[in-house]
Design a protein around this motif. Structure first.
Motif, PDB file in Angstrom:
ATOM      1  N   UNK A 178       0.869  -1.174   0.000  1.00  0.00           N
ATOM      2  CA  UNK A 178       0.000   0.000   0.000  1.00  0.00           C
ATOM      3  C   UNK A 178       0.906   1.224   0.000  1.00  0.00           C
ATOM      4  N   UNK A 179       0.786   2.056  -1.016  1.00  0.00           N
ATOM      5  CA  UNK A 179       1.626   3.250  -1.130  1.00  0.00           C
ATOM      6  C   UNK A 179       0.732   4.483  -1.036  1.00  0.00           C
ATOM      7  N   UNK A 180       1.082   5.383  -0.134  1.00  0.00           N
ATOM      8  CA  UNK A 180       0.288   6.585   0.094  1.00  0.00           C
ATOM      9  C   UNK A 180       1.131   7.824  -0.181  1.00  0.00           C
ATOM     10  N   UNK A 181       0.646   8.639  -1.073  1.00  0.00           N
ATOM     11  CA  UNK A 181       1.322   9.897  -1.425  1.00  0.00           C
ATOM     12  C   UNK A 181       0.528  11.062  -0.844  1.00  0.00           C
ATOM     13  N   UNK A 182       1.121  11.764   0.097  1.00  0.00           N
ATOM     14  CA  UNK A 182       0.494  12.924   0.752  1.00  0.00           C
ATOM     15  C   UNK A 182      -0.834  12.560   1.420  1.00  0.00           C
ATOM     16  N   UNK A 183      -0.820  11.636   2.375  1.00  0.00           N
ATOM     17  CA  UNK A 183      -2.059  11.207   3.025  1.00  0.00           C
ATOM     18  C   UNK A 183      -2.492  12.149   4.154  1.00  0.00           C
ATOM     19  N   UNK A 184      -3.635  11.845   4.733  1.00  0.00           N
ATOM     20  CA  UNK A 184      -4.200  12.637   5.825  1.00  0.00           C
ATOM     21  C   UNK A 184      -4.642  11.697   6.938  1.00  0.00           C
ATOM     22  N   UNK A 185      -4.745  12.228   8.117  1.00  0.00           N
ATOM     23  CA  UNK A 185      -5.183  11.455   9.282  1.00  0.00           C
ATOM     24  C   UNK A 185      -6.654  11.082   9.155  1.00  0.00           C
ATOM     25  N   UNK A 186      -7.472  12.050   8.785  1.00  0.00           N
ATOM     26  CA  UNK A 186      -8.899  11.858   8.512  1.00  0.00           C
ATOM     27  C   UNK A 186      -9.386  13.110   7.810  1.00  0.00           C
ATOM     28  N   UNK A 187     -10.558  13.054   7.204  1.00  0.00           N
ATOM     29  CA  UNK A 187     -11.078  14.247   6.535  1.00  0.00           C
ATOM     30  C   UNK A 187     -11.334  15.394   7.518  1.00  0.00           C
ATOM     31  N   UNK A 188     -12.006  15.127   8.652  1.00  0.00           N
ATOM     32  CA  UNK A 188     -12.212  16.238   9.596  1.00  0.00           C
ATOM     33  C   UNK A 188     -10.899  16.870  10.062  1.00  0.00           C
ATOM     34  N   UNK A 189      -9.848  16.062  10.168  1.00  0.00           N
ATOM     35  CA  UNK A 189      -8.579  16.607  10.656  1.00  0.00           C
ATOM     36  C   UNK A 189      -7.968  17.601   9.674  1.00  0.00           C
ATOM     37  N   UNK A 190      -8.289  17.447   8.370  1.00  0.00           N
ATOM     38  CA  UNK A 190      -7.765  18.404   7.387  1.00  0.00           C
ATOM     39  C   UNK A 190      -8.361  19.779   7.640  1.00  0.00           C
ATOM     40  N   UNK A 191      -9.691  19.820   7.803  1.00  0.00           N
ATOM     41  CA  UNK A 191     -10.354  21.090   8.093  1.00  0.00           C
ATOM     42  C   UNK A 191      -9.906  21.605   9.467  1.00  0.00           C
ATOM     43  N   UNK A 192      -9.774  20.684  10.418  1.00  0.00           N
ATOM     44  CA  UNK A 192      -9.359  21.065  11.764  1.00  0.00           C
ATOM     45  C   UNK A 192      -7.979  21.672  11.812  1.00  0.00           C
ATOM     46  N   UNK A 193      -7.119  21.313  10.829  1.00  0.00           N
ATOM     47  CA  UNK A 193      -5.773  21.882  10.784  1.00  0.00           C
ATOM     48  C   UNK A 193      -5.812  23.394  10.573  1.00  0.00           C
ATOM     49  N   UNK A 194      -6.851  23.847   9.851  1.00  0.00           N
ATOM     50  CA  UNK A 194      -6.955  25.267   9.529  1.00  0.00           C
ATOM     51  C   UNK A 194      -7.982  25.992  10.398  1.00  0.00           C
ATOM     52  N   UNK A 195      -8.964  25.248  10.896  1.00  0.00           N
ATOM     53  CA  UNK A 195     -10.015  25.872  11.707  1.00  0.00           C
ATOM     54  C   UNK A 195     -10.193  25.100  13.012  1.00  0.00           C
ATOM     55  N   UNK A 196      -9.203  25.157  13.888  1.00  0.00           N
ATOM     56  CA  UNK A 196      -9.246  24.359  15.121  1.00  0.00           C
ATOM     57  C   UNK A 196     -10.327  24.785  16.107  1.00  0.00           C
ATOM     58  N   UNK A 197     -10.951  25.943  15.874  1.00  0.00           N
ATOM     59  CA  UNK A 197     -11.958  26.428  16.825  1.00  0.00           C
ATOM     60  C   UNK A 197     -13.339  25.836  16.562  1.00  0.00           C
ATOM     61  N   UNK A 198     -13.452  25.005  15.522  1.00  0.00           N
ATOM     62  CA  UNK A 198     -14.757  24.421  15.197  1.00  0.00           C
ATOM     63  C   UNK A 198     -14.779  22.928  15.538  1.00  0.00           C
ATOM     64  N   UNK A 199     -15.953  22.401  15.926  1.00  0.00           N
ATOM     65  CA  UNK A 199     -16.086  20.962  16.223  1.00  0.00           C
ATOM     66  C   UNK A 199     -16.209  20.164  14.923  1.00  0.00           C
ATOM     67  N   UNK A 200     -15.105  20.089  14.182  1.00  0.00           N
ATOM     68  CA  UNK A 200     -15.143  19.541  12.826  1.00  0.00           C
ATOM     69  C   UNK A 200     -15.550  18.071  12.783  1.00  0.00           C
ATOM     70  N   UNK A 201     -15.253  17.312  13.830  1.00  0.00           N
ATOM     71  CA  UNK A 201     -15.637  15.898  13.823  1.00  0.00           C
ATOM     72  C   UNK A 201     -17.142  15.719  13.704  1.00  0.00           C
ATOM     73  N   UNK A 202     -17.875  16.681  14.213  1.00  0.00           N
ATOM     74  CA  UNK A 202     -19.329  16.627  14.127  1.00  0.00           C
ATOM     75  C   UNK A 202     -19.869  17.335  12.890  1.00  0.00           C
ATOM     76  N   UNK A 203     -19.051  18.183  12.297  1.00  0.00           N
ATOM     77  CA  UNK A 203     -19.514  18.994  11.166  1.00  0.00           C
ATOM     78  C   UNK A 203     -19.255  18.349   9.811  1.00  0.00           C
ATOM     79  N   UNK A 204     -18.127  17.659   9.681  1.00  0.00           N
ATOM     80  CA  UNK A 204     -17.730  17.118   8.377  1.00  0.00           C
ATOM     81  C   UNK A 204     -18.376  15.749   8.157  1.00  0.00           C
ATOM     82  N   UNK A 205     -19.121  15.615   7.065  1.00  0.00           N
ATOM     83  CA  UNK A 205     -19.870  14.380   6.797  1.00  0.00           C
ATOM     84  C   UNK A 205     -18.943  13.235   6.384  1.00  0.00           C
ATOM     85  N   UNK A 206     -17.977  13.544   5.527  1.00  0.00           N
ATOM     86  CA  UNK A 206     -17.027  12.521   5.092  1.00  0.00           C
ATOM     87  C   UNK A 206     -15.962  12.360   6.172  1.00  0.00           C
TER      88      UNK A 206
END
Length: 268
Positions: free
Chosen positions: A170-198
């Motif tokens: 399995x080869x991963x190029x530029x992966x992420x921890x989870x989709x909510x974590x991507x948004x959370x990286x830029x907007x940490x003041x929001x409860x992204x785990x509950x907001x992001x559907x994917x």
């Protein structure tokens, strides 16, 4: 007087916070995904040998796959390539020679709404289509000659597939921890785990992958910061590899020697 001014600023802050939060919630698909559909009668043109395959999935959905051919009569295997969140296969076809020049066929799949693929775009659908993609390859190639490859958005989909099917790596190029974590990286003041559907929790899938894992991530990636994917390291096996590419961005990793050397070793 000061209390009134402070109260007004507080109300303004709360209003702006709520407006941005609502915009994120209802506009998240437009923020996260940028598909470019084309008509079923459109003709693809690539500067490399290829075959186009269309798999009717349901009455209202179609899976479009482009199969690029290895530069030798008997390919060593196949790379199942899960691309990023932009446009369609035409945007990622330039990656094909990285594998075909090393003797591997490379198959690319478009997600629902991308290119000629049609259907409902949901997280479950992405996983279901990935399995169909794998089964198509398994009918022709042995499991130990199949590379599951994910780029950016595709890394989570590739990781989920590797939890249920065997592969050479399995080869991963530029992966992420989870989709909510991507948004959370830029907007940490929001409860992204509950907001992001994917969700696409790559970290959770890597815990279950028994096949070898290789991760590449550029230190100058400003789309998915390397600090995000470094959170995946605790879920890797001792034999897995996490390779930071010094100075690498989000779309130029294949130009770096460390990427080329590792790919040579993996696909030899």
């Amino acid at each position: 007087m000061k209390k009134k001014i402070l109260y007004r600023w507080l109300k303004l802050f709360i209003l702006i916070y709520c407006i941005i939060g609502i915009a994120i919630y209802y506009g998240q698909n437009k923020v996260l995904f940028h598909p470019q559909p084309v008509t079923e009668h459109s003709q693809y043109s690539f500067p490399y040998p290829f075959k186009e395959v269309n798999l009717p999935y349901t009455k209202h959905s179609n899976i479009n796959i482009i199969q690029f051919t290895a530069n030798q009569p008997q390919p060593k295997g196949v790379v199942l390539y899960f691309h990023g969140n932009k446009e369609n296969i035409t945007h990622y076809a330039k990656a094909a020679p990285d594998f075909t020049s090393r003797g591997y066929d490379v198959w690319m799949i478009d997600y629902p709404g991308f290119g000629k693929s049609t259907g409902e775009f949901t997280e479950k659908q992405l996983y279901d289509w990935a399995l169909v993609f794998y089964k198509l390859a398994k009918a022709k190639y042995a499991k130990d000659s199949i590379i599951i490859y994910g780029k950016s958005m595709g890394t989570g989909i590739a990781s989920q597939l590797a939890t249920i099917r065997d592969c050479k790596a399995l080869v991963l190029e530029s992966p992420y921890y989870s989709f909510p974590s991507i948004i959370g990286s830029w907007l940490p003041v929001y409860p992204v785990n509950n907001m992001i559907k994917f969700k696409i929790p790559t970290w959770q899938y890597l815990k279950e992958v028994t096949n070898p894992v290789v991760i590449f991530h550029g230190t100058s990636d400003y789309t998915i910061p390397i600090r995000n994917s470094k959170k995946l390291i605790p879920y890797l096996k001792p034999t897995d590899m996490y390779i930071p590419v010094d100075g690498g961005g989000h779309n130029d990793l294949p130009t770096f020697p460390v990427y080329k050397e590792k790919l040579d070793s993996l696909l030899k």
